[in-house]
Enzyme design. Structure first.
Site, PDB file in Angstrom:
ATOM      1  N   ASP A 103       0.849  -1.184   0.000  1.00 35.17           N
ATOM      2  CA  ASP A 103       0.000   0.000   0.000  1.00 35.17           C
ATOM      3  C   ASP A 103       0.894   1.246   0.000  1.00 35.17           C
ATOM      4  OD1 ASP A 103      -2.960   0.959   0.497  1.00 35.17           O
ATOM      5  OD2 ASP A 103      -1.818   1.965   2.056  1.00 35.17           O
ATOM      6  N   TYR A 210      -2.120  11.596   2.570  1.00 33.03           N
ATOM      7  CA  TYR A 210      -2.970  11.802   1.392  1.00 33.03           C
ATOM      8  C   TYR A 210      -3.075  13.286   1.050  1.00 33.03           C
ATOM      9  CZ  TYR A 210      -4.505   6.957   1.966  1.00 33.03           C
ATOM     10  OH  TYR A 210      -4.544   5.583   2.062  1.00 33.03           O
ATOM     11  N   HIS A 266      -6.984  -6.728  -0.643  1.00 31.32           N
ATOM     12  CA  HIS A 266      -5.914  -5.766  -0.407  1.00 31.32           C
ATOM     13  C   HIS A 266      -5.045  -6.161   0.786  1.00 31.32           C
ATOM     14  CE1 HIS A 266      -4.085  -1.781  -0.638  1.00 31.32           C
ATOM     15  NE2 HIS A 266      -4.237  -1.669   0.668  1.00 31.32           N
TER      16      HIS A 266
END
Length: 287
Positions: A103, A210, A266
């Site tokens: 990730d 982010y 994931h």
């Protein structure tokens, strides 16, 4: 089995909390976690690699769990994240390491390998696209924007972290449970994550990754070639990233190979811990 040790390591002007395991004279493997995890997410791989004679470091990355949490959003830009890991590698006392990332940890690992190939023996990526591959994929498959729409939600100041923390982190807990296979995360796992998320300013700092890097995502160059031997492990059931990104990412690797797992999500290193550990070990052990 050697016990896990813990150390604070100074790098790039901050201190990172690092879990360590395995013989100190072993070849070093550096494991980089993603969002919203911390070093604990690698516990299975740490034990397996240590048993094979590797020395393993798994840091809480900048802003996570027990590591330092700079206040300013810009202090989570990719250049800081890269230099954190470069400094950490230099602190290991090894000339080169094997770098593994999942990730967000994979995104950082791609960039470290691109900019500092002299520090990397081998690179292993779990479900994290090469940024140039991501850019090309989005142009041909706009549906990927829907899969990644949560990134835009995270741009809202203060709201995502407040929502995530309500009712003892119910939203955050459900997010990882609903995007993983049934019983992937135990009650104890979820307890450990809630404790990490509850550290002062932790969730805000995690989401700042982010906020600080939206422009960086948009500016990826299509000439960013990876020269170190690279192994990409991907899954078919990732709700955030298309499996087609694995093949696209390998196009930017001079020495790349990959494996696609059909039934994992994931959170593949949690769902298939023995298989993932075996794949990583085989790749980094091969001459």
């Amino acid at each position: 089995m050697e016990k896990i040790e813990y150390e604070y390591v100074e790098t790039n002007g901050i201190k990172l909390h690092v879990a360590q395991q395995g013989p100190k004279d072993g070849d070093l493997v550096l494991l980089l976690h993603g969002f919203p995890e911390f070093w604990y997410g690698w516990k299975h791989q740490m034990a397996a690699l240590a048993e094979k004679g590797f020395r393993v470091w798994a840091p809480d990355q900048r802003g996570y769990n027990l590591s330092d949490k700079p206040e300013k959003v810009r202090e989570y830009q990719m250049n800081y994240l890269i230099e954190d890991i470069v400094g950490l590698i230099k602190q290991t006392g090894k000339e080169k390491v094997c770098l593994v990332g999942h990730d967000w940890g994979g995104m950082v690992a791609w960039q470290v390998a691109k900019e500092y190939p002299e520090l990397i023996n081998k690179l292993v990526i779990l479900n994290a696209p090469h940024l140039s591959a991501m850019s090309k994929h989005v142009l041909k498959h706009p549906s990927q924007l829907l899969k990644s729409s949560y990134i835009l939600f995270f741009q809202l100041q203060g709201i995502p972290e407040k929502m995530a923390s309500r009712s003892d982190w119910q939203l955050a807990t459900e997010a990882i449970q609903n995007t993983s296979n049934e019983r992937t995360f135990s009650k104890n796992d979820l307890k450990e994550y809630r404790l990490a998320w509850s550290k002062p300013n932790a969730m805000q700092s995690m989401i700042n990754w982010y906020r600080a890097n939206l422009k960086f995502f948009a500016s990826a160059k299509v000439t960013d070639q990876i020269t170190v031997p690279t192994y990409v492990i991907w899954v078919m059931k990732d709700q955030f990233l298309s499996w087609k990104l694995a093949e696209k990412s390998l196009e930017f690797c001079d020495q790349g190979q990959g494996t696609i797992l059909g039934e994992s999500t994931h959170w593949l290193h949690h769902e298939k811990p023995e298989q993932i550990s075996h794949l990583i070990t085989n790749f980094i052990s091969a001459i």
